[in-house]
Design an enzyme around this catalytic site. Structure first.
Site, short mmCIF file in Angstrom:
data_model
loop_
_atom_site.label_atom_id
_atom_site.label_comp_id
_atom_site.label_asym_id
_atom_site.label_seq_id
_atom_site.Cartn_x
_atom_site.Cartn_y
_atom_site.Cartn_z
N CYS A 128 10.81 -9.84 -14.62
CA CYS A 128 10.71 -10.72 -13.62
C CYS A 128 9.12 -11.00 -13.44
O CYS A 128 8.66 -9.99 -12.63
CB CYS A 128 11.38 -10.16 -12.26
SG CYS A 128 10.77 -11.35 -10.86
N GLN A 129 8.48 -11.43 -14.29
CA GLN A 129 7.04 -11.51 -13.93
C GLN A 129 6.36 -11.89 -12.69
O GLN A 129 5.73 -11.53 -11.96
CB GLN A 129 6.28 -12.52 -14.88
CG GLN A 129 4.90 -12.46 -14.87
CD GLN A 129 4.35 -11.15 -15.13
OE1 GLN A 129 4.47 -10.41 -15.95
NE2 GLN A 129 3.09 -10.81 -14.34
N PRO A 130 7.26 -12.96 -11.73
CA PRO A 130 6.71 -13.10 -10.40
C PRO A 130 6.91 -11.88 -9.50
O PRO A 130 6.18 -11.94 -8.64
CB PRO A 130 7.90 -14.23 -9.85
CG PRO A 130 8.18 -14.95 -11.09
CD PRO A 130 8.33 -13.71 -12.26
N CYS A 131 7.87 -10.94 -9.80
CA CYS A 131 8.12 -9.68 -9.12
C CYS A 131 6.72 -8.80 -9.18
O CYS A 131 6.26 -8.32 -8.14
CB CYS A 131 9.11 -8.96 -9.53
SG CYS A 131 10.85 -9.73 -9.30
N TRP A 132 6.21 -8.92 -10.39
CA TRP A 132 4.69 -8.03 -10.36
C TRP A 132 3.66 -8.84 -9.96
O TRP A 132 2.81 -8.35 -9.24
CB TRP A 132 4.66 -7.79 -12.14
CG TRP A 132 5.85 -7.01 -12.67
CD1 TRP A 132 6.69 -7.55 -13.33
CD2 TRP A 132 6.15 -5.81 -12.29
NE1 TRP A 132 7.99 -6.66 -13.58
CE2 TRP A 132 7.28 -5.54 -13.23
CE3 TRP A 132 5.34 -4.59 -11.87
CZ2 TRP A 132 7.82 -4.17 -13.14
CZ3 TRP A 132 6.10 -3.38 -11.97
CH2 TRP A 132 7.05 -3.18 -12.48
#
Length: 246
Positions: A128-132
């Site tokens: 989940c790139q948006p989480c990072w």
């Protein structure tokens, strides 16, 4: 006409009482009958498909309503405009204790933050790139986070600690990220009830634990139907300011 001739005219041709054989149908008549039969079958097929479609929609609605009940009740958009719910354990509840491996090495316990306000951020993990990006945004708004009365931010996800450490290095992040591979902590906080991967991963949940170890605020943004995996830190802090309990 005499009575005898009238009677004779009403008698069947076959004196044994048998009905005369039916006249053979013409090809045109057979075609009409075939078309009528095909039309009837098509009508019943359309009706059956329509009934199945209606039942499917009703079923999906009931599943959605059930999942909303499991996820903590009525959703709100708060001041941020981002839809979220407050799951359980909720505000006024003691935060479940935990000790997990950290991406920075060693272990981190909730008890380490006793006397401080710590914001727990449960997130989906490596995929989940948006989480990072969310962690990066929190770090870039660190001054606003501190002004909101948050002493520390700790993220929790289910990936192995060594892979998390590599991701943190790649993203140049410094926030402690803890590894919960068995989902024991995630389940204790029911943070795995709000993701796109069912209960296999966490969603996008923020839980503020006060200095006394009690939950002061909670917002689960990752649930259906929006599955929010990122919101600006300032928007999250707006909801926190409006919804937190002293």
């Amino acid at each position: 006409m005499s009575k005898s001739s009238a009677k004779a005219s009403t008698r069947p041709a076959d004196k044994r009482g048998r009905k005369p054989p039916a006249r053979p149908r013409t090809p045109a008549a057979r075609e009409v009958e075939r078309l009528r039969g095909g039309s009837a079958r098509r009508r019943w097929t359309i009706i059956a498909v329509s009934v199945v479609a209606v039942l499917a929609v009703v079923g999906l609605y009931l599943v959605y309503q059930s999942s909303q009940g499991q996820q903590g009740g009525t959703a709100t958009s708060g001041g941020s405009g981002y839809r979220h719910v407050a799951g359980q354990p909720g505000i006024g509840t003691a935060a479940p204790a935990f000790t997990l491996a950290s991406s920075a090495g060693g272990q981190v316990s909730l008890a380490d933050f006793r006397g401080k306000s710590v914001l727990l951020y449960f997130q989906e993990g490596l995929s989940c790139q948006p989480c990072w990006d969310q962690i990066k945004d929190l770090e870039q708004n660190q001054a606003a986070v501190k002004s909101a009365g948050i002493d520390a931010v700790v993220s929790i996800t289910t990936d192995p600690a060594n892979l998390i450490a590599q991701k943190m290095a790649d993203e140049k992040l410094t926030t402690p990220v803890l590894s919960d591979p068995t989902l024991a902590v995630s389940r204790a906080y029911q943070a795995n009830s709000y993701g796109m991967m069912g209960d296999m991963r966490d969603g996008h949940s923020f839980i503020l634990v006060g200095p006394d170890g009690m939950i002061r605020w909670r917002a689960d943004y990752g649930g259906s139907p929006d599955y929010t995996m990122f919101l600006p830190a300032q928007k999250m802090l707006t909801d926190l300011a409006q919804e937190r309990k002293p």
